[in-house]
Design a protein around this motif. Structure first.
Motif, PDB file in Angstrom:
ATOM      1  N   LEU A  88       0.823  -1.213   0.000  1.00 47.35           N
ATOM      2  CA  LEU A  88       0.000   0.000   0.000  1.00 47.35           C
ATOM      3  C   LEU A  88       0.855   1.261   0.000  1.00 47.35           C
ATOM      4  CD1 LEU A  88      -2.845  -1.036   2.459  1.00 47.35           C
ATOM      5  CD2 LEU A  88      -3.049  -0.633  -0.004  1.00 47.35           C
ATOM      6  N   PHE A  91       2.210   1.666  -3.488  1.00 44.25           N
ATOM      7  CA  PHE A  91       1.138   2.099  -4.389  1.00 44.25           C
ATOM      8  C   PHE A  91       0.810   3.571  -4.173  1.00 44.25           C
ATOM      9  CE2 PHE A  91      -3.391   3.020  -4.844  1.00 44.25           C
ATOM     10  CZ  PHE A  91      -3.522   2.865  -6.215  1.00 44.25           C
ATOM     11  N   LEU A  92       0.646   3.976  -2.916  1.00 46.30           N
ATOM     12  CA  LEU A  92       0.273   5.363  -2.635  1.00 46.30           C
ATOM     13  C   LEU A  92       1.381   6.339  -3.004  1.00 46.30           C
ATOM     14  CD1 LEU A  92      -1.630   4.817   0.723  1.00 46.30           C
ATOM     15  CD2 LEU A  92      -2.596   5.315  -1.530  1.00 46.30           C
ATOM     16  N   THR A  93       2.624   5.926  -2.839  1.00 43.13           N
ATOM     17  CA  THR A  93       3.741   6.772  -3.255  1.00 43.13           C
ATOM     18  C   THR A  93       3.721   6.962  -4.765  1.00 43.13           C
ATOM     19  OG1 THR A  93       5.077   6.019  -1.388  1.00 43.13           O
ATOM     20  CG2 THR A  93       6.249   7.017  -3.238  1.00 43.13           C
ATOM     21  N   ALA A  94       3.581   5.865  -5.499  1.00 38.91           N
ATOM     22  CA  ALA A  94       3.514   5.954  -6.966  1.00 38.91           C
ATOM     23  C   ALA A  94       2.287   6.748  -7.401  1.00 38.91           C
ATOM     24  CB  ALA A  94       3.498   4.555  -7.577  1.00 38.91           C
ATOM     25  N   ASN A  95       1.162   6.521  -6.738  1.00 38.92           N
ATOM     26  CA  ASN A  95      -0.067   7.235  -7.069  1.00 38.92           C
ATOM     27  C   ASN A  95       0.109   8.740  -6.894  1.00 38.92           C
ATOM     28  OD1 ASN A  95      -2.979   7.298  -7.670  1.00 38.92           O
ATOM     29  ND2 ASN A  95      -3.117   8.033  -5.562  1.00 38.92           N
ATOM     30  N   THR A  96       0.749   9.141  -5.811  1.00 40.15           N
ATOM     31  CA  THR A  96       0.972  10.563  -5.564  1.00 40.15           C
ATOM     32  C   THR A  96       1.874  11.168  -6.637  1.00 40.15           C
ATOM     33  OG1 THR A  96       0.679  10.266  -3.188  1.00 40.15           O
ATOM     34  CG2 THR A  96       1.861  12.240  -3.891  1.00 40.15           C
ATOM     35  N   ILE A  98       2.447  10.099  -9.697  1.00 39.70           N
ATOM     36  CA  ILE A  98       1.763  10.103 -10.997  1.00 39.70           C
ATOM     37  C   ILE A  98       0.649  11.152 -11.017  1.00 39.70           C
ATOM     38  CG2 ILE A  98       0.298   8.739 -12.533  1.00 39.70           C
ATOM     39  CD1 ILE A  98       1.994   6.279 -11.568  1.00 39.70           C
ATOM     40  N   ALA A  99      -0.147  11.211  -9.950  1.00 34.08           N
ATOM     41  CA  ALA A  99      -1.281  12.145  -9.912  1.00 34.08           C
ATOM     42  C   ALA A  99      -0.814  13.596  -9.970  1.00 34.08           C
ATOM     43  CB  ALA A  99      -2.120  11.905  -8.661  1.00 34.08           C
ATOM     44  N   TYR A 100       0.157  13.958  -9.149  1.00 32.52           N
ATOM     45  CA  TYR A 100       0.622  15.339  -9.164  1.00 32.52           C
ATOM     46  C   TYR A 100       1.415  15.659 -10.421  1.00 32.52           C
ATOM     47  CZ  TYR A 100      -1.266  16.542  -4.688  1.00 32.52           C
ATOM     48  OH  TYR A 100      -2.127  16.814  -3.672  1.00 32.52           O
ATOM     49  N   VAL A 122     -13.428  14.303  -8.148  1.00 33.84           N
ATOM     50  CA  VAL A 122     -12.686  13.536  -7.144  1.00 33.84           C
ATOM     51  C   VAL A 122     -13.500  13.253  -5.879  1.00 33.84           C
ATOM     52  CG1 VAL A 122     -10.639  13.575  -5.644  1.00 33.84           C
ATOM     53  CG2 VAL A 122     -10.445  14.208  -8.053  1.00 33.84           C
ATOM     54  N   THR A 126     -14.390   9.515  -4.591  1.00 34.91           N
ATOM     55  CA  THR A 126     -13.919   9.097  -3.265  1.00 34.91           C
ATOM     56  C   THR A 126     -15.072   8.537  -2.440  1.00 34.91           C
ATOM     57  OG1 THR A 126     -12.168  10.758  -3.315  1.00 34.91           O
ATOM     58  CG2 THR A 126     -12.761   9.870  -1.156  1.00 34.91           C
TER      59      THR A 126
END
Length: 183
Positions: A88, A91-96, A98-100, A122, A126
């Motif tokens: 997790l 995933f959240l690091t990559a998500n951040t 990629i998203a930003y 969003v 959510t």
């Protein structure tokens, strides 16, 4: 948007108006501060991107965030994570990132109003995902029970936000679609 917010909070209106929900009001205050901060951030990011690359700006943002949260952080806690928590976190690091990265790129190439209209989805996404995850794994996430009036209010807030963002991006003297080239 105001009517949508009233509908969304229909189950909490009495608590909010009486002042009995201290923690709830504090949370709403934090959300208001976050919204204003996000708007200011988006405005300045659009201005800065005319002179810097999105990657340069993101490096500054990540360093500033790290310095802000470092005094409260306990980095050694990650050594006790299990495989699911590590997955997790990754995933959240990559998500951040990629998203930003995508957000910065969008602001560099689109009108800010178009980016804002897209971002207005969003909160509803959510809510939907939180409700779905809570129904599948009730022990992992607790969600606020929402009635149909609250859902209608959420949709109204998002629609109002998207409409305001899209309509603010158009020049009043130009009809919609007039900027397309003749074929």
């Amino acid at each position: 948007m105001v009517i949508g917010l009233l509908l969304f909070f229909n189950q909490r209106l009495e608590e909010l108006t009486s002042g009995a929900g201290g923690d709830y009001l504090l949370g709403l205050g934090y959300i208001l501060i976050a919204a204003v901060t996000w708007a200011v951030y988006g405005f300045f990011q659009k201005k800065i991107l005319s002179r810097a690359t999105p990657q340069d700006l993101l490096v500054v943002i990540y360093i500033a965030g790290t310095l802000c949260f470092l005094p409260m952080a306990d980095p050694m806690k990650v050594s006790h994570l299990g495989w699911l928590e590590w997955a997790l976190l990754a995933f959240l690091t990559a998500n951040t990132l990629i998203a930003y990265g995508a957000f910065s790129k969008a602001l560099a190439n689109w009108e800010a109003s178009s980016v804002s209209a897209t971002l207005s989805l969003v909160p509803v996404i959510t809510l939907l995902l939180s409700t779905l995850i809570s129904s599948i794994w009730p022990d992992y996430i607790a969600v606020e029970p929402l009635n149909w009036i609250s859902w209608a209010g959420a949709v109204a807030v998002v629609a109002g936000s998207a409409f305001a963002a899209i309509s603010s991006g158009r020049h009043p003297s130009k009809p919609l679609g007039s900027d397309k080239k003749n074929r």
